[in-house]
Structure formats: C-alpha cells, structure tokens
Design a protein around this motif. Sequence first.
Motif, PDB file in Angstrom:
ATOM      1  N   GLY A   1     -39.057  -1.620  -1.801  1.00  0.00           N
ATOM      2  CA  GLY A   1     -38.216  -2.123  -3.033  1.00  0.00           C
ATOM      3  C   GLY A   1     -36.944  -1.476  -2.717  1.00  0.00           C
ATOM      4  N   GLU A   2     -36.972  -0.255  -2.599  1.00  0.00           N
ATOM      5  CA  GLU A   2     -35.431   0.357  -2.456  1.00  0.00           C
ATOM      6  C   GLU A   2     -34.565  -0.229  -1.588  1.00  0.00           C
ATOM      7  OE1 GLU A   2     -38.377   2.000  -2.358  1.00  0.00           O
ATOM      8  OE2 GLU A   2     -38.383   3.212  -3.896  1.00  0.00           O
ATOM      9  N   ASP A   3     -35.204  -0.557  -0.465  1.00  0.00           N
ATOM     10  CA  ASP A   3     -34.568  -1.433   0.534  1.00  0.00           C
ATOM     11  C   ASP A   3     -34.056  -2.673   0.303  1.00  0.00           C
ATOM     12  OD1 ASP A   3     -33.645  -2.138   3.210  1.00  0.00           O
ATOM     13  OD2 ASP A   3     -35.739  -2.748   3.808  1.00  0.00           O
ATOM     14  N   ALA A   4     -34.919  -3.494  -0.494  1.00  0.00           N
ATOM     15  CA  ALA A   4     -34.617  -4.697  -0.906  1.00  0.00           C
ATOM     16  C   ALA A   4     -33.416  -4.645  -2.009  1.00  0.00           C
ATOM     17  CB  ALA A   4     -35.757  -5.336  -1.727  1.00  0.00           C
ATOM     18  N   ILE A   5     -33.555  -3.894  -2.983  1.00  0.00           N
ATOM     19  CA  ILE A   5     -32.198  -3.479  -3.812  1.00  0.00           C
ATOM     20  C   ILE A   5     -31.056  -3.629  -2.936  1.00  0.00           C
ATOM     21  CG2 ILE A   5     -31.354  -2.116  -5.760  1.00  0.00           C
ATOM     22  CD1 ILE A   5     -33.881  -3.775  -6.336  1.00  0.00           C
ATOM     23  N   GLY A   6     -30.925  -2.650  -1.907  1.00  0.00           N
ATOM     24  CA  GLY A   6     -29.970  -2.472  -1.207  1.00  0.00           C
ATOM     25  C   GLY A   6     -29.436  -3.580  -0.374  1.00  0.00           C
ATOM     26  N   GLN A   7     -30.271  -4.487   0.041  1.00  0.00           N
ATOM     27  CA  GLN A   7     -29.802  -5.592   0.727  1.00  0.00           C
ATOM     28  C   GLN A   7     -29.274  -6.675  -0.342  1.00  0.00           C
ATOM     29  OE1 GLN A   7     -31.875  -7.404   3.925  1.00  0.00           O
ATOM     30  NE2 GLN A   7     -33.299  -5.668   4.252  1.00  0.00           N
ATOM     31  N   ILE A   8     -30.011  -6.745  -1.163  1.00  0.00           N
ATOM     32  CA  ILE A   8     -29.446  -7.802  -2.464  1.00  0.00           C
ATOM     33  C   ILE A   8     -28.074  -7.434  -2.819  1.00  0.00           C
ATOM     34  CG2 ILE A   8     -29.811  -8.536  -4.504  1.00  0.00           C
ATOM     35  CD1 ILE A   8     -32.960  -8.221  -4.162  1.00  0.00           C
ATOM     36  N   LYS A   9     -27.717  -6.071  -2.863  1.00  0.00           N
ATOM     37  CA  LYS A   9     -26.376  -5.656  -3.409  1.00  0.00           C
ATOM     38  C   LYS A   9     -25.435  -6.279  -2.338  1.00  0.00           C
ATOM     39  CE  LYS A   9     -27.156  -1.621  -6.228  1.00  0.00           C
ATOM     40  NZ  LYS A   9     -27.268  -0.202  -6.157  1.00  0.00           N
ATOM     41  N   ARG A  10     -25.970  -6.076  -0.975  1.00  0.00           N
ATOM     42  CA  ARG A  10     -24.924  -6.206   0.085  1.00  0.00           C
ATOM     43  C   ARG A  10     -24.687  -7.926   0.371  1.00  0.00           C
ATOM     44  NH1 ARG A  10     -27.413  -1.727   2.065  1.00  0.00           N
ATOM     45  NH2 ARG A  10     -28.854  -3.077   3.342  1.00  0.00           N
ATOM     46  N   ASN A  11     -25.797  -8.421   0.345  1.00  0.00           N
ATOM     47  CA  ASN A  11     -25.827  -9.903   0.953  1.00  0.00           C
ATOM     48  C   ASN A  11     -26.093 -10.746  -0.507  1.00  0.00           C
ATOM     49  OD1 ASN A  11     -25.644  -9.064   3.685  1.00  0.00           O
ATOM     50  ND2 ASN A  11     -27.764  -8.400   3.182  1.00  0.00           N
ATOM     51  N   SER A  12     -25.638 -12.093  -0.272  1.00  0.00           N
ATOM     52  CA  SER A  12     -26.160 -13.151  -1.213  1.00  0.00           C
ATOM     53  C   SER A  12     -27.381 -13.697  -0.830  1.00  0.00           C
ATOM     54  CB  SER A  12     -24.835 -14.032  -1.702  1.00  0.00           C
ATOM     55  OG  SER A  12     -24.843 -14.827  -0.548  1.00  0.00           O
ATOM     56  N   PHE A  13     -28.435 -13.511  -1.331  1.00  0.00           N
ATOM     57  CA  PHE A  13     -29.717 -14.222  -0.894  1.00  0.00           C
ATOM     58  C   PHE A  13     -29.852 -15.635  -1.815  1.00  0.00           C
ATOM     59  CE2 PHE A  13     -30.686 -10.116   0.545  1.00  0.00           C
ATOM     60  CZ  PHE A  13     -30.875 -10.337   2.159  1.00  0.00           C
ATOM     61  N   ASP A  14     -30.605 -16.574  -1.249  1.00  0.00           N
ATOM     62  CA  ASP A  14     -30.532 -17.884  -2.329  1.00  0.00           C
ATOM     63  C   ASP A  14     -32.174 -17.499  -2.911  1.00  0.00           C
ATOM     64  OD1 ASP A  14     -28.301 -18.965  -1.522  1.00  0.00           O
ATOM     65  OD2 ASP A  14     -29.381 -19.512   0.283  1.00  0.00           O
ATOM     66  N   VAL A  15     -32.985 -17.127  -2.221  1.00  0.00           N
ATOM     67  CA  VAL A  15     -34.361 -16.822  -2.663  1.00  0.00           C
ATOM     68  C   VAL A  15     -35.149 -15.557  -2.235  1.00  0.00           C
ATOM     69  CG1 VAL A  15     -36.594 -17.791  -3.015  1.00  0.00           C
ATOM     70  CG2 VAL A  15     -34.836 -19.338  -2.699  1.00  0.00           C
ATOM     71  N   ALA A  16     -35.774 -14.697  -3.188  1.00  0.00           N
ATOM     72  CA  ALA A  16     -36.593 -13.596  -2.555  1.00  0.00           C
ATOM     73  C   ALA A  16     -37.922 -13.896  -2.985  1.00  0.00           C
ATOM     74  CB  ALA A  16     -36.093 -12.485  -3.758  1.00  0.00           C
ATOM     75  N   VAL A  17     -38.663 -13.430  -1.946  1.00  0.00           N
ATOM     76  CA  VAL A  17     -40.093 -13.492  -1.797  1.00  0.00           C
ATOM     77  C   VAL A  17     -40.723 -11.970  -1.827  1.00  0.00           C
ATOM     78  CG1 VAL A  17     -42.369 -14.273  -0.577  1.00  0.00           C
ATOM     79  CG2 VAL A  17     -40.079 -15.738  -0.459  1.00  0.00           C
ATOM     80  N   LEU A  18     -41.335 -11.703  -3.090  1.00  0.00           N
ATOM     81  CA  LEU A  18     -41.735 -10.276  -3.223  1.00  0.00           C
ATOM     82  C   LEU A  18     -43.206 -10.041  -3.313  1.00  0.00           C
ATOM     83  CD1 LEU A  18     -40.778  -7.556  -4.350  1.00  0.00           C
ATOM     84  CD2 LEU A  18     -40.633  -8.444  -6.711  1.00  0.00           C
TER      85      LEU A  18
END
Length: 546
Positions: free
Chosen positions: A40-57
């Motif tokens: 989860g922590e890793d995901a938050i970090g990536q979302i902050k840095r990049n712009s994703f169109d969709v997340a599969v969680l």
Amino acid sequence: MGVNALNILVIDDQKHDFRLVARALTRNNKTCKVSWAKRGEDAIGQIKRNSFDVAVLDYNLPGMDGLETLQKIRAMTNELPTIFITGSGDENTAVRALKLGANDYLVKDSTGSYLDYLPNIVYNSYHQLQEKRLRQKVSDALKERDERLRATIASMDDLVFVIDKNGDFMSYYQPPGKNPLSATPEFFLGQSYHQILPPHVSSMIDGAMENAWNTNEPQQFEYPLDSARNKFWFSAKLTLRKDKYNQFNGATIVVRDITEIKQAAELLQSYNAELEKRVQERTLELTKANKRLQELDRLKTKLIDDLTHELRTPITNFKLYLDLIQRNKDEEKFEQYHEVLVAHTNRLEQLIEDIVKYSQMPSGSASFSKIYINRIATQVIAWHQPQTQMAGVQLTLETDEENPVCFGNEQQLITMMTNLVKNGVNYTPKGKVTVRVSSSESHILIEVSDSGIGIPKNELDLIFDRFYRGQQVGQLTIPGSGIGLALTKEIVLQHNGDIWVESKPNEGTTFYISLPRADLKGMELKPVMNQNRDILINFDGSNHFH
Ligand code: ADP
C-alpha cells in the motif's frame, strides 16, 4: 477497442498474481502500461509521483491492507478509478470498498476467470472517468459562459427580452435599480408581446422582425411609453434567433432607456428654437433700426436741401435790394427798400433761431419730469400779452378746475405752446386768441383757437411740413420760417401725444393737442388688503390704518 495507452497501477504483493493481471490487461491492448506496487505504502508513493489512469487494488496486502490503501488513495484523489479485488466469500469487504470509493470490484476465484472480466471493468471505469471529466469540462464551460453572459448583461444598462417563435416572452432581464415601468419578470414571462405591450410598440416589433428576416440584420427602433406620471423613451435593438434548420425561432430585444437623452435633446431643441426666435427678433430689430437710420439719413439730406433753399431766399433778396439801393437814389424808394431789407433780416434771424431750437431738441424721454400744463400755459400767455395788446388781439386762457400733470420736458412744452400762441396772434389781424386746457381721465386736451385768417383746405395737410409756409401768409409778408408747426408736431409726438387742426378761411383756426396724463385719476387711492388689517395706501405713499 481503440483505447489509448493506459497507465495502470496494479497493487498486489504476489508477483505471480501481478503477472496474471498484467497479461490479462495487455492481451487486447499492447500499448497498455502496467506498473506494480507490492505494498500500500509503495502504491501511495507511486500515485503521488505518476499519473495513473486506473488502479487495480488487491485486498490482501501485508501491512496496510487494501481498504486502508483505498482510503489513503481517496484522501489524495477522487479521480483515479480504482478496482477492488477480494478473495472469494468476502463480498462484505467488497461492499465496504465500494463505500470507501472503489469504482468496481472483482472476486478472485480459484479458476482465475475474474481475469477475463478485469480488462473490461478497467476500461469501463477508465471511460466513465473520461466521460465524467468531459461532462465536467462542458458543464464548467457552460457555467463560465453563463457567468460571462450574466456579467455582461449586468454591466449593461439595458433590459433584455427574449421572445420565442410564438411571440411569447421566454425570459426577461432588467438591470438592478432600473425599473422605469415597475414591471416584474413574472408580468412578462409566458405572455405574448402582442397582449402585453401597447399596440404602437408591438407593431414596431412586428415591423422590425419582418425587416430583420428580410435583411438578415439586427433592427433598431425607438418608441415612447407613458406611465402615470412620466413619458419614457426607449431605444430597442432586435436580433432574430434561428434554429438549426435556419427557421425563425424567436427574437432577442435589447431595450435601452433613452428618456434622459431624449429630454436633453428636446431641451436642446427648445433652446435652439428660442435662440432662433431671438435671432429672428434681433434681426427684425436691426432691420427696423437700419430702416430708421436710412430714414434719418434721408431726412438729414432733405433738411440740408431745405435749409439751403430757405437761406438762399433772404440772401437773394438782400443782394437784390442792396443793388436797387445802390442804383436808385430816390429817398422815397429807399424807405421802402429799407423796410424789405429789415423784414428779410428778421426772417433770417427767425429762421436761424428756429433751426437752432429744432436741432437742439433732445430725443427720448430722458429729460422728462412732471409738468403742470396750466402753469406753462399761464407763462406763455403772460409773455405774449404786451405784443398781442399792441396788435389789438385779445389773448385769454381757460382752464378747468383740475390741474393736470403731464410727463414731459418743460422747455419743449413751452416751445410747443409758444408756437401755437404766436401763430394764433400772427395770423389774426384783429380778434381773439383763446387757449383752453381741459382734461379727461387719461388725457390733457390743449386747444389754441383764433378768429384769424384761417387755413385753406388744400394746405391743411402741408402746414406741419418743415419750412412750409401758407401761400397767403407769404403774400401778406407775415414773418415766419415755416418751422414752427413741424417743431410743434415733433414735440407732441415725443410726448406720445396727438396734434390736429380745424380751420375755416376768414373765420379762424383751432389747433388741438392731446397729451397723456401722468396723474391718472384712478391712481390717487389704491386700497390694499392685508391679512391682519386693512391698509389704505395713498398715492403719495403714506399709509392709513383702520
Ligand atoms: P410759420 O408760421 O413760420 O410760417 P409754421 O410752421 O408755424 O410756420 O406754420 C406753417 C403755416 O401754417 C403758416 O405759414 C401758415 O400758413 C399756417 N398757419 C399756422 N398757424 C396758423 C393760424 N393760426 N392761422 C392761419 N394759418 C396758420
């Protein structure tokens, strides 16, 4: 499916699962980019840095579980579509995930069939997001346009009417504080302008609509409206609206209150008219003054001609008789010549004196004061008594009990009276001359009558002309210049009076002069009412209280 490169973040701690998911997603869309976050922590970090169109969680994550991660994601953004994946038999978690803001969920089953559904779900949520963004954009743009329109209208001082194709009011905007006719929007909406507006205005709208349709141009017109107290003026601009088939779809009318402008224009017009009138009056005055000057000029020239003529007569006689004296030494004749010379000298003297009087006569009423006519008449008669007695003429004055006052110039009035008395005496060899002063309410009448030689009828109109002397008097060698009556008439006219004559040859002559009275009878006492007491104000200005 025609999908552009999607940037998808898969959050799953199992590398194997990630691979399965990535493969499923790229199977039909090679350009799809799939990133992996293990935790989860890793995901938050990536979302902050990049712009994703969709997340599969995935729900099962070490440390921060799927729900917590979802919460964190939503705390960051509401935009990122997030597909929640739970284990089978854990639908409750799925419901919670939806409540926390997941866009959709999938149940991981042992057969892996959920992977077949995954791409569609991912793409759908992506498209939903795109659509949502588009809708938002359109709605923002519309809102902004509305706002711009509203601001534009609010900044105008104009009323805006929108009429539909049936002629009914669809909307009505009136700027704040501007309500010249005290009408509310409700009064207009849904009503036809033919019903609501006065006939002269609705027929102007009809005309403007027709013109606008024919010319394809907005139409401008002005019209007045009467309220209970005021008259308003409006200027309207009508623009037609057409539908997508280019058919008539109503009109928009922007109306401006131009009452003040109109009033100012009307005021200006009336000022102009007034100015024009004054200019015309002034021009007329100047034309009159010019005519008067021309007339004066003509009179001056005539006077000089007349004078030269009159002065030549005695001088010619002087020459003639002096010549006769020189040539003829006869004593008897000498006496006769001398008499003629004396008579002509007297005539010349008289002529010069009269001319001086005539030329010195002031014009206008500047030197006027209140004059008692009886006093003047008495003086003039007294001065002529010795002469008349010697000539055997009886000179008398008759006055009524009033002592009328005239507003005039004393010297002129004396000259006027003297001329008449002198003529009376001159042209009455034996008999009487009577001066009579009487008065009516508004006028003083002076009559000077004699029992003398009279004036022939054909001369009555001529005797007031300058230098005119009667035929008979010339023959009788009665001295005179022919100026006396001209001067008298001039004086009478300056005093706003009238002069006329009645005469019968060999019986006598009466000259009449009428002058306005300065002491009108009605002016003696003038009662004035006062709220507290009656005050009687005398003509002399003193007050008497009752
Ligand atoms: P003047 O007496 O010097 O001739 P006036 O202007 O006084 O000039 O008079 C013009 C003429 O009018 C006189 O020449 C005379 O013919 C006539 N006239 C004036 N007054 C009388 C009068 N009282 N009786 C008869 N004729 C008069």
